[in-house]
Design a protein around this motif. Structure first.
Motif, PDB file in Angstrom:
ATOM      1  N   GLY A  55       6.141 -13.032 -11.436  1.00 56.23           N
ATOM      2  CA  GLY A  55       6.158 -11.602 -11.731  1.00 56.23           C
ATOM      3  C   GLY A  55       4.763 -11.014 -11.781  1.00 56.23           C
ATOM      4  N   PHE A  56       3.835 -11.743 -12.406  1.00 56.24           N
ATOM      5  CA  PHE A  56       2.453 -11.263 -12.476  1.00 56.24           C
ATOM      6  C   PHE A  56       1.821 -11.208 -11.093  1.00 56.24           C
ATOM      7  N   ALA A  57       1.956 -12.292 -10.319  1.00 58.92           N
ATOM      8  CA  ALA A  57       1.298 -12.364  -9.011  1.00 58.92           C
ATOM      9  C   ALA A  57       1.836 -11.304  -8.057  1.00 58.92           C
ATOM     10  N   VAL A  58       3.160 -11.167  -7.987  1.00 56.95           N
ATOM     11  CA  VAL A  58       3.757 -10.170  -7.086  1.00 56.95           C
ATOM     12  C   VAL A  58       3.374  -8.770  -7.533  1.00 56.95           C
ATOM     13  N   SER A  59       3.477  -8.510  -8.843  1.00 58.98           N
ATOM     14  CA  SER A  59       3.133  -7.184  -9.352  1.00 58.98           C
ATOM     15  C   SER A  59       1.668  -6.855  -9.084  1.00 58.98           C
ATOM     16  N   PHE A  60       0.775  -7.797  -9.393  1.00 58.01           N
ATOM     17  CA  PHE A  60      -0.652  -7.539  -9.238  1.00 58.01           C
ATOM     18  C   PHE A  60      -1.004  -7.344  -7.770  1.00 58.01           C
ATOM     19  N   GLY A  61      -0.403  -8.160  -6.905  1.00 56.38           N
ATOM     20  CA  GLY A  61      -0.668  -8.009  -5.480  1.00 56.38           C
ATOM     21  C   GLY A  61      -0.195  -6.669  -4.947  1.00 56.38           C
ATOM     22  N   LEU A  62       1.005  -6.239  -5.341  1.00 62.55           N
ATOM     23  CA  LEU A  62       1.532  -4.952  -4.895  1.00 62.55           C
ATOM     24  C   LEU A  62       0.744  -3.789  -5.488  1.00 62.55           C
ATOM     25  N   CYS A  63       0.314  -3.929  -6.744  1.00 55.24           N
ATOM     26  CA  CYS A  63      -0.518  -2.881  -7.346  1.00 55.24           C
ATOM     27  C   CYS A  63      -1.807  -2.713  -6.552  1.00 55.24           C
ATOM     28  N   GLY A  64      -2.443  -3.833  -6.230  1.00 56.39           N
ATOM     29  CA  GLY A  64      -3.672  -3.767  -5.448  1.00 56.39           C
ATOM     30  C   GLY A  64      -3.453  -3.168  -4.072  1.00 56.39           C
ATOM     31  N   ALA A  65      -2.322  -3.528  -3.425  1.00 58.83           N
ATOM     32  CA  ALA A  65      -2.030  -2.982  -2.094  1.00 58.83           C
ATOM     33  C   ALA A  65      -1.812  -1.477  -2.153  1.00 58.83           C
ATOM     34  N   ALA A  66      -1.051  -1.004  -3.139  1.00 52.45           N
ATOM     35  CA  ALA A  66      -0.793   0.432  -3.266  1.00 52.45           C
ATOM     36  C   ALA A  66      -2.087   1.202  -3.474  1.00 52.45           C
ATOM     37  N   LEU A  67      -2.944   0.676  -4.346  1.00 53.76           N
ATOM     38  CA  LEU A  67      -4.202   1.365  -4.610  1.00 53.76           C
ATOM     39  C   LEU A  67      -5.143   1.293  -3.408  1.00 53.76           C
ATOM     40  N   HIS A  68      -5.100   0.181  -2.686  1.00 46.57           N
ATOM     41  CA  HIS A  68      -5.924   0.049  -1.477  1.00 46.57           C
ATOM     42  C   HIS A  68      -5.551   1.118  -0.447  1.00 46.57           C
ATOM     43  N   PHE A  69      -4.258   1.296  -0.219  1.00 49.78           N
ATOM     44  CA  PHE A  69      -3.824   2.308   0.749  1.00 49.78           C
ATOM     45  C   PHE A  69      -4.177   3.714   0.282  1.00 49.78           C
ATOM     46  N   GLY A  70      -4.168   3.922  -1.039  1.00 44.04           N
ATOM     47  CA  GLY A  70      -4.581   5.220  -1.554  1.00 44.04           C
ATOM     48  C   GLY A  70      -6.068   5.458  -1.391  1.00 44.04           C
ATOM     49  N   LEU A  71      -6.872   4.430  -1.666  1.00 43.87           N
ATOM     50  CA  LEU A  71      -8.318   4.578  -1.585  1.00 43.87           C
ATOM     51  C   LEU A  71      -8.807   4.757  -0.150  1.00 43.87           C
ATOM     52  N   ASN A  72      -8.119   4.133   0.825  1.00 47.53           N
ATOM     53  CA  ASN A  72      -8.573   4.298   2.210  1.00 47.53           C
ATOM     54  C   ASN A  72      -7.916   5.484   2.918  1.00 47.53           C
ATOM     55  N   GLY A  73      -7.112   6.262   2.207  1.00 44.82           N
ATOM     56  CA  GLY A  73      -6.547   7.489   2.753  1.00 44.82           C
ATOM     57  C   GLY A  73      -5.258   7.327   3.523  1.00 44.82           C
ATOM     58  N   THR A  74      -4.689   6.131   3.545  1.00 43.42           N
ATOM     59  CA  THR A  74      -3.425   5.935   4.248  1.00 43.42           C
ATOM     60  C   THR A  74      -2.296   6.712   3.578  1.00 43.42           C
ATOM     61  N   ILE A  75      -2.309   6.746   2.250  1.00 41.24           N
ATOM     62  CA  ILE A  75      -1.354   7.547   1.481  1.00 41.24           C
ATOM     63  C   ILE A  75      -2.140   8.399   0.504  1.00 41.24           C
TER      64      ILE A  75
END
Length: 445
Positions: free
Chosen positions: A85-105
């Protein structure tokens, strides 16, 4: 040989320690970088704080469920579930924020996806701590149990120090502020593999009813209070009762308004709100006072430093001052909130990193005295037969402070700095008055 009398091998204890450590360190590392990420995404501070709220609520509601389920499915299975739960959650959190920071979303979509991914941790991550405590307690003798569970519980506290210390070092080229998410996701996967390979499958022959630790974001580490009775000491360390026909089953229902608990629960509720507000505000305070709103990447270091100072001060209180000075619950709670009142003034008036870090450390030292005082006071106020029910009430009080109060504190701070500080001071003084007028004075040693 009775399994409860077998001493756990050091290698196995180290693995259990790492299960707890990696999640606590990862979450506090995230806390160090989220104010900067929110600023990059142009998201209001209050929405960044609210992104944690759903996860905290799920943790508080589901941790007891996973503790009961570990009795049937086994401790190892629940530890693995918590790490997944921690690994999947943390990985998805990082992915969501990454796409936000690079302007994809856009930023709003990124923070909503972050909150959704974070809820996976509140849902499944809460399976690991009760299972770790139950595993240790059911495999150690009563004489060894307190020390073993203290070591496991202290991993949460150590994680709150390591997370902010490592976060600035993990802001790597190519990953930027997402670096801590990637690093701790990988660390969790490594610990998960070691857990699967090195920890033997277990037969949950005894029910595990240990203390339900708060979510790591709550920064409530080892709640031990020196001077408690052995029964209360075992309870506060998350010791499990190995007898199916325990005294808890014979006790009547313990009510929240029980006169013996009323003052302690009032103090715990008000003090918990004060702590959650300060934790919610401190990152944004540093962005503003240090003039880093226009260069938020540079804020992760100062935020991590201040959080680390606070974590060290908390551990100093719980591992040093309380045992050394043999403080009783009322005294610890009273002096703890007095230090919070003083430290809050320092944070309010501080204009540089040193002043703010000093004020936050004084507050954290106070909370390090207050939380064990409140927890032990509530435990010692009731009979041994009511310890389990008291533990559940205390866990609910501790968890409830981190559902909405951090966001309320940030909202107050954004409207008026002094309004937020005034509320924290009012809460601290209220607890002190409860200690003076509502709690029985402890006998001199």
């Amino acid at each position: 040989m009775d399994e409860a009398n077998v001493q756990l091998p050091r290698s196995r204890m180290a693995l259990l320690f790492m299960v707890m450590l990696v999640t606590a360190a990862g979450n506090t590392a995230m806390q160090s970088v989220m104010p900067s990420i929110g600023t990059h995404l142009h998201i209001a501070d209050v929405w960044v704080s609210l992104a944690y709220s759903w996860s905290a609520l799920l943790w508080m509601l589901l941790a007891p469920f996973w503790a009961r389920r570990s009795d049937r499915r086994g401790r190892k299975a629940m530890m693995a579930l918590g790490l997944v739960g921690f690994a999947v959650s943390f990985g998805l959190c990082g992915a969501a924020l990454h796409f936000g920071l690079n302007g994809t979303i856009d930023g709003l979509t990124a923070i909503l996806l972050f909150a959704a991914a974070r809820s996976l941790y509140g849902t499944f991550g809460s399976a690991a701590p009760p299972a770790v405590q139950a595993y240790v307690a059911s495999r150690t003798s009563r004489a060894e149990r307190t020390q073993a569970l203290s070591m496991v519980s202290s991993s949460f506290g150590l994680g709150t120090v390591l997370g902010p210390a490592l976060a600035p070092l993990l802001i790597l080229p190519g990953l930027g502020l997402i670096g801590p998410f990637a690093a701790f996701t990988l660390a969790a996967v490594v610990v998960l593999v070691l857990l699967r390979l090195r920890l033997p499958d277990d037969d949950p022959r005894f029910s595990g009813r240990g203390e339900i630790l708060g979510e790591p974001m709550s920064a409530s580490s080892n709640p031990r209070m020196g001077g408690a009775t052995q029964a209360a000491d075992d309870h506060l360390h998350g010791a499990v009762e190995l007898d199916h026909h325990s005294a808890d089953s014979k006790a009547g229902r313990l009510r929240w308004l029980d006169p013996r608990l009323r003052a302690w629960l009032a103090a715990g509720t008000l003090g918990g709100q004060a702590q959650s507000i300060l934790l919610g505000v401190v990152g944004f305070l540093l962005l503003d006072r240090l003039g880093l709103r226009h260069q938020p990447d540079a804020a992760a270091g100062p935020i991590g430093l201040v959080l680390m100072c606070g974590a060290v001060a908390t551990l100093l209180a719980q591992w040093g001052l309380i045992p050394m000075m043999k403080l009783g619950p009322r005294t610890s709670t009273l002096w703890g909130m007095g230090l919070v009142a003083i430290g809050t003034l320092g944070m309010a008036a501080g204009r540089d990193l040193h002043a703010i870090a000093t004020g936050f450390a004084i507050c954290s030292l106070g909370f390090g005295l207050f939380r064990p005082g409140f927890t032990s006071g509530a435990s010692l106020a009731v009979t041994p037969a009511e310890q389990g029910q008291s533990a559940g009430i205390v866990a609910a009080v501790n968890g409830s402070a981190y559902i909405i109060s951090p966001a309320i504190g940030v909202w107050l701070y954004n409207h008026s700095n002094w309004l937020a500080w005034g509320v924290v001071e009012l809460l601290a003084v209220s607890v002190m008055l409860i200690c003076v007028f509502g709690m029985r004075r402890e006998a001199a040693a």
